[in-house]
Design an enzyme around this catalytic site. Structure first.
Site, PDB file in Angstrom:
ATOM      1  N   THR A 163      -3.675 -25.370 -32.526  1.00  0.00           N
ATOM      2  CA  THR A 163      -3.377 -26.155 -31.340  1.00  0.00           C
ATOM      3  C   THR A 163      -2.933 -25.237 -30.211  1.00  0.00           C
ATOM      4  O   THR A 163      -2.614 -24.070 -30.432  1.00  0.00           O
ATOM      5  CB  THR A 163      -2.229 -27.151 -31.607  1.00  0.00           C
ATOM      6  OG1 THR A 163      -1.001 -26.420 -31.780  1.00  0.00           O
ATOM      7  CG2 THR A 163      -2.507 -27.976 -32.854  1.00  0.00           C
ATOM      8  N   ASP A 164      -2.928 -25.765 -29.000  1.00  0.00           N
ATOM      9  CA  ASP A 164      -2.213 -25.087 -27.930  1.00  0.00           C
ATOM     10  C   ASP A 164      -0.718 -25.257 -28.213  1.00  0.00           C
ATOM     11  O   ASP A 164      -0.339 -25.877 -29.205  1.00  0.00           O
ATOM     12  CB  ASP A 164      -2.603 -25.669 -26.568  1.00  0.00           C
ATOM     13  CG  ASP A 164      -2.488 -24.649 -25.442  1.00  0.00           C
ATOM     14  OD1 ASP A 164      -1.632 -23.751 -25.560  1.00  0.00           O
ATOM     15  OD2 ASP A 164      -3.236 -24.743 -24.463  1.00  0.00           O
ATOM     16  N   TYR A 165       0.130 -24.718 -27.354  1.00  0.00           N
ATOM     17  CA  TYR A 165       1.561 -24.645 -27.651  1.00  0.00           C
ATOM     18  C   TYR A 165       2.142 -26.030 -27.912  1.00  0.00           C
ATOM     19  O   TYR A 165       2.453 -26.783 -26.992  1.00  0.00           O
ATOM     20  CB  TYR A 165       2.284 -23.954 -26.505  1.00  0.00           C
ATOM     21  CG  TYR A 165       3.744 -23.680 -26.785  1.00  0.00           C
ATOM     22  CD1 TYR A 165       4.154 -23.199 -28.021  1.00  0.00           C
ATOM     23  CD2 TYR A 165       4.700 -23.906 -25.800  1.00  0.00           C
ATOM     24  CE1 TYR A 165       5.492 -22.943 -28.284  1.00  0.00           C
ATOM     25  CE2 TYR A 165       6.043 -23.650 -26.054  1.00  0.00           C
ATOM     26  CZ  TYR A 165       6.423 -23.170 -27.295  1.00  0.00           C
ATOM     27  OH  TYR A 165       7.745 -22.924 -27.552  1.00  0.00           O
ATOM     28  N   ALA A 166       2.302 -26.355 -29.175  1.00  0.00           N
ATOM     29  CA  ALA A 166       2.657 -27.717 -29.567  1.00  0.00           C
ATOM     30  C   ALA A 166       4.106 -28.062 -29.282  1.00  0.00           C
ATOM     31  O   ALA A 166       4.448 -29.245 -29.186  1.00  0.00           O
ATOM     32  CB  ALA A 166       2.352 -27.926 -31.054  1.00  0.00           C
TER      33      ALA A 166
END
Length: 245
Positions: free
Chosen positions: A163-166
């Site tokens: 994921t992108d920065y969760a």
């Protein structure tokens, strides 16, 4: 090393030169003891206000895909695995957490997905980063149509989806939905945001976790992380002297 931004690299129209940038990056990060790059980014420059345009190669689909594939191939030739980002339709920087982005399937396939597809098919890219936004009302990392059907089944991608920065959002990147769609890792530093709980009685999630573990292990063992390790190496757990003391 301060390498030129992707836009400048694309302006050279020189695939060999961009490949050499990838190999140089691979050499440098390997010197640091790192085996992964959270790069490159290959979204299309859709408008001048996109906050990441300097990270993206081009407004032209073929040029972006060609440059990206060569940079990825160069880095991976040194044992790196690259997280290509941001999959997909990351068109703005501000207020992008969970925003719904709408397009037609034809435009999505012909324009926005093509650079990612070229990096997978031409360079065997081993990593992808799911974008913050959603395709329609579904977060990209929870889109089975994108992650499993297109990326895996159609393109033959085999690697890690992160994921992108969760930790930067309010927890909308639901871990159960993402795992079932094919996302493998949550880029998360806050243990309170994403909790799995006991899934031992949930066959669907257990299967998804097994698939995610397989993707992670496959990618790592095909990287420079395994340098110096072969089938004859025995890993033993020992008590460090400081713990003994």
């Amino acid at each position: 090393t301060h390498f030129p931004v992707a836009t400048v690299m694309s302006s050279t129209w020189n695939k060999d030169l961009v490949y050499s940038v990838g190999t140089s990056m691979g050499d440098e990060v390997k010197h640091y003891g790192v085996d992964v790059l959270l790069a490159p980014a290959t979204n299309i420059m859709r408008n001048p206000l996109c906050g990441r345009n300097f990270e993206y190669y081009s407004e032209d689909t073929y040029l972006a895909g060609s440059m990206c594939a060569n940079e990825v191939a160069g880095a991976q030739s040194k044992g790196m695995y690259c997280y290509l980002k941001h999959l997909v339709l990351n068109d703005q920087e501000q207020r992008r957490y969970g925003i719904s982005t709408f397009t037609t399937e034809q435009a999505l396939r012909e324009l926005y997905l093509t650079p990612f597809e070229m990096a997978v098919k031409d360079a065997d890219c081993h990593g992808m980063m799911a974008a913050f936004n959603g395709i329609g009302g579904i977060w990209c990392g929870a889109s089975k149509e994108l992650i499993t059907n297109v990326l895996g089944n159609e393109w033959g991608f085999h690697g890690i989806i992160v994921t992108d920065y969760a930790s930067a959002n309010d927890g909308y990147m639901f871990i159960d939905a993402g795992l079932q769609a094919g996302t493998d890792l949550w880029l998360n530093t806050d243990s309170e945001v994403y909790k799995m709980g006991d899934v031992s009685d949930n066959a669907t999630l257990v299967t998804a976790l097994r698939n995610a573990s397989h993707d992670i292990l496959y990618t790592v063992v095909n990287s420079s992380a395994m340098n110096g390790i072969d089938e004859n190496v025995v890993v033993k757990k020992v008590l460090p002297l400081w713990q003994y003391w």
